[in-house]
Design an enzyme around this catalytic site. Structure first.
Site, PDB file in Angstrom:
ATOM      1  N   ARG A 127     -10.992  -0.524  14.028  1.00 48.58           N
ATOM      2  CA  ARG A 127     -10.799   0.314  12.851  1.00 48.58           C
ATOM      3  C   ARG A 127     -11.796  -0.207  11.830  1.00 48.58           C
ATOM      4  O   ARG A 127     -12.919   0.261  11.769  1.00 48.58           O
ATOM      5  CB  ARG A 127      -9.342   0.244  12.390  1.00 48.58           C
ATOM      6  CG  ARG A 127      -8.961   1.366  11.452  1.00 48.58           C
ATOM      7  CD  ARG A 127      -7.476   1.410  11.163  1.00 48.58           C
ATOM      8  NE  ARG A 127      -6.983   0.216  10.483  1.00 48.58           N
ATOM      9  CZ  ARG A 127      -5.740   0.082  10.032  1.00 48.58           C
ATOM     10  NH1 ARG A 127      -4.868   1.068  10.189  1.00 48.58           N
ATOM     11  NH2 ARG A 127      -5.354  -1.014   9.418  1.00 48.58           N
ATOM     12  N   LYS A 133       0.836  -1.207   0.000  1.00 53.26           N
ATOM     13  CA  LYS A 133       0.000   0.000   0.000  1.00 53.26           C
ATOM     14  C   LYS A 133       0.873   1.261   0.000  1.00 53.26           C
ATOM     15  O   LYS A 133       2.074   1.179   0.271  1.00 53.26           O
ATOM     16  CB  LYS A 133      -0.936  -0.033   1.211  1.00 53.26           C
ATOM     17  CG  LYS A 133      -0.215  -0.063   2.547  1.00 53.26           C
ATOM     18  CD  LYS A 133      -1.155  -0.516   3.668  1.00 53.26           C
ATOM     19  CE  LYS A 133      -0.449  -0.473   5.003  1.00 53.26           C
ATOM     20  NZ  LYS A 133      -1.245  -1.145   6.052  1.00 53.26           N
ATOM     21  N   TYR A 185      16.809  29.182  10.009  1.00 54.70           N
ATOM     22  CA  TYR A 185      15.612  29.931  10.414  1.00 54.70           C
ATOM     23  C   TYR A 185      15.451  29.900  11.931  1.00 54.70           C
ATOM     24  O   TYR A 185      15.684  28.866  12.565  1.00 54.70           O
ATOM     25  CB  TYR A 185      14.358  29.312   9.794  1.00 54.70           C
ATOM     26  CG  TYR A 185      14.194  29.613   8.323  1.00 54.70           C
ATOM     27  CD1 TYR A 185      13.958  30.917   7.881  1.00 54.70           C
ATOM     28  CD2 TYR A 185      14.238  28.587   7.375  1.00 54.70           C
ATOM     29  CE1 TYR A 185      13.784  31.194   6.531  1.00 54.70           C
ATOM     30  CE2 TYR A 185      14.058  28.851   6.026  1.00 54.70           C
ATOM     31  CZ  TYR A 185      13.829  30.158   5.611  1.00 54.70           C
ATOM     32  OH  TYR A 185      13.657  30.422   4.286  1.00 54.70           O
ATOM     33  N   MET A 198      12.999  24.054   3.718  1.00 52.40           N
ATOM     34  CA  MET A 198      12.242  23.383   2.660  1.00 52.40           C
ATOM     35  C   MET A 198      13.125  22.542   1.737  1.00 52.40           C
ATOM     36  O   MET A 198      12.810  21.396   1.426  1.00 52.40           O
ATOM     37  CB  MET A 198      11.470  24.417   1.837  1.00 52.40           C
ATOM     38  CG  MET A 198      10.540  23.809   0.803  1.00 52.40           C
ATOM     39  SD  MET A 198       9.788  25.052  -0.249  1.00 52.40           S
ATOM     40  CE  MET A 198       8.659  25.843   0.882  1.00 52.40           C
TER      41      MET A 198
HETATM   42  C1  LIG Z   1      -0.570  -2.087   6.730  1.00 56.67           C
HETATM   43  C2  LIG Z   1      -1.201  -3.379   7.025  1.00 56.67           C
HETATM   44  C3  LIG Z   1      -0.422  -4.541   7.116  1.00 56.67           C
HETATM   45  C4  LIG Z   1       1.087  -4.503   7.096  1.00 56.67           C
HETATM   46  O1  LIG Z   1       1.520  -3.972   8.320  1.00 56.67           O
HETATM   47  P1  LIG Z   1       3.069  -3.782   8.677  1.00 56.67           P
HETATM   48  O2  LIG Z   1       3.042  -3.297  10.068  1.00 56.67           O
HETATM   49  O3  LIG Z   1       3.588  -2.755   7.728  1.00 56.67           O
HETATM   50  O4  LIG Z   1       3.719  -5.092   8.498  1.00 56.67           O
HETATM   51  C5  LIG Z   1      -1.083  -5.745   7.271  1.00 56.67           C
HETATM   52  N1  LIG Z   1      -2.443  -5.791   7.361  1.00 56.67           N
HETATM   53  C6  LIG Z   1      -3.212  -4.686   7.307  1.00 56.67           C
HETATM   54  C7  LIG Z   1      -4.683  -4.812   7.441  1.00 56.67           C
HETATM   55  C8  LIG Z   1      -2.624  -3.441   7.149  1.00 56.67           C
HETATM   56  O5  LIG Z   1      -3.388  -2.342   7.124  1.00 56.67           O
END
Ligand SMILES: *Cc1c(COP(=O)(O)O)cnc(C)c1O
Length: 372
Positions: free
Chosen positions: A138, A40, A257, A310
């Site tokens: 979640r 992802k 800065y 930046m």
């Molecule tokens: C992001 C995610 C993972 C991978 O998690 P890591 O901590 O990066 O290994 C696995 N399952 C779900 C549902 C996730 O959202």
């Protein structure tokens, strides 16, 4: 020789051999399970084009993405892999999943009903995962909801049963045991369906929770999945920035800065061409209250001097011998000498945020077998 690409002041090297080695190591941790890859957020910021072909070639057959657009992109890179979309079913867009053969991860009764009716109407049989919530609140059905669904004789047959761990990085966190137990009861409801629980920390957790499919993400990209032990993963990302100028700063003079950094003795500063616009987080700026970011310069670990701006960052290179660093040299900001977890800690965040913030202005170089 002419090169029409303008030079960049920072470069990112991605080692696909290390990536593949990390994926294999995850698989070896739970030899009875298939090892998927979570890619992802554009492969945790490394680029889907860079990570997916290497993992496919190594034998990875299942990918997890967050968004449907990422799923479409992975599908172009791998025509035959199984691809799950973690954010689930976008309302009314079942067609998009079917067109690219993507599997939504369904996390509510509403989603399940919509997907079931889409499949019934169109005859699509591409599969979808059932996400049960075991304590993270979640996404996902409560275990009781899944029980009720099965008791009703609901016809939805998931292609994968999954849940997600909230605290697997802390091995003795009390929520782990509750999640493991809740998932075991959900698993009994669907004895025929492959199950998946382990993220990176789950893969390396001492409990017997391998199930059928592993879902490591961040460990593949080099982050440590066993916090209190040496990192078993190989570094995948090297970030370097080029020195624009080395200058001397006299006692009482300030750097950057806000004039937050002042020297009492003559100091030498190297200014490099990277800043927060490149995802080099401003929270790594020097501070008296916490450890600021560091750079690896000419064999020395050197602190950042003052605020990260930046496009530029100043490094205190006083410890280096005269001439030890000069204009045009490259300094390491993440890599073999500066683990991504350490970089994250010094910026007050986690490796995930460092990786997914990696900027667009870098020259990106891919190294590794078969990635010519
Ligand atoms: C992001 C995610 C993972 C991978 O998690 P890591 O901590 O990066 O290994 C696995 N399952 C779900 C549902 C996730 O959202």
């Amino acid at each position: 020789m002419t090169d029409s690409t303008p030079p960049a002041y920072a470069r990112l090297t991605i080692d696909t051999d290390a990536l593949v080695a990390n994926w294999r190591l995850c698989g070896q941790r739970r030899p009875d399970a298939e090892c998927a890859a979570v890619v992802k957020a554009d492969g945790y910021g490394l680029g889907l084009d860079n990570v997916v072909p290497a993992l496919s070639q190594a034998g990875c057959r299942t990918f997890f993405v967050a968004h449907i657009g990422e799923g479409e992109y992975v599908r172009r890179l791998d025509r035959t892999a199984t691809i799950y979309v973690l954010c689930g079913l976008v309302p009314g867009r079942g067609d998009d999943y079917a067109r690219h053969d993507l599997r939504p991860v369904l996390g509510s009764l509403e989603e399940i009903r919509e997907w079931s009716s889409f499949c019934a109407t169109t005859g699509w049989q591409g599969g979808g995962a059932l996400h049960v919530d075991t304590g993270m609140s979640r996404l996902g059905l409560r275990v009781e909801q899944a029980q009720a669904l099965v008791a009703e004789g609901d016809l939805f047959k998931p292609s994968l049963l999954m849940s997600h761990l909230a605290c697997a990085d802390v091995h003795h966190h009390p929520l782990n045991a509750r999640q493991f137990q809740a998932f075991a009861s959900a698993n009994k409801l669907y004895p025929e369906v492959p199950a998946s629980l382990c993220n990176s920390y789950g893969v390396f957790h001492p409990a017997e929770i391998g199930y059928d499919l592993l879902r490591p993400g961040v460990a593949l990209y080099g982050s440590n999945p066993v916090l209190d032990k040496p990192n078993p993963m190989k570094p995948v990302v090297t970030l370097e920035a080029q020195v624009l100028q080395v200058r001397t700063v006299m006692p009482g003079e300030h750097v950057g800065y806000g004039a937050t950094w002042t020297t009492r003795t003559p100091a030498r500063i190297a200014v490099v061409g990277i800043g927060y616009a490149d995802g080099y987080l401003r929270s790594g700026s020097s501070s008296e209250d916490f450890d600021s970011a560091i750079a690896y310069v000419g064999g020395h670990h050197c602190l950042i001097a003052g605020r990260i701006s930046m496009d530029m960052t100043a490094i205190d290179v006083t410890a280096l011998p005269e001439g030890g660093v000069k204009r045009g040299d490259w300094v390491e900001l993440i890599g073999a000498h500066l683990p991504v977890d350490e970089v994250a800690r010094r910026a007050g965040t986690i490796s995930y945020e460092i990786l997914t913030s990696l900027g667009a202005r870098y020259e990106r170089r891919i190294v590794g077998e078969g990635m010519s």
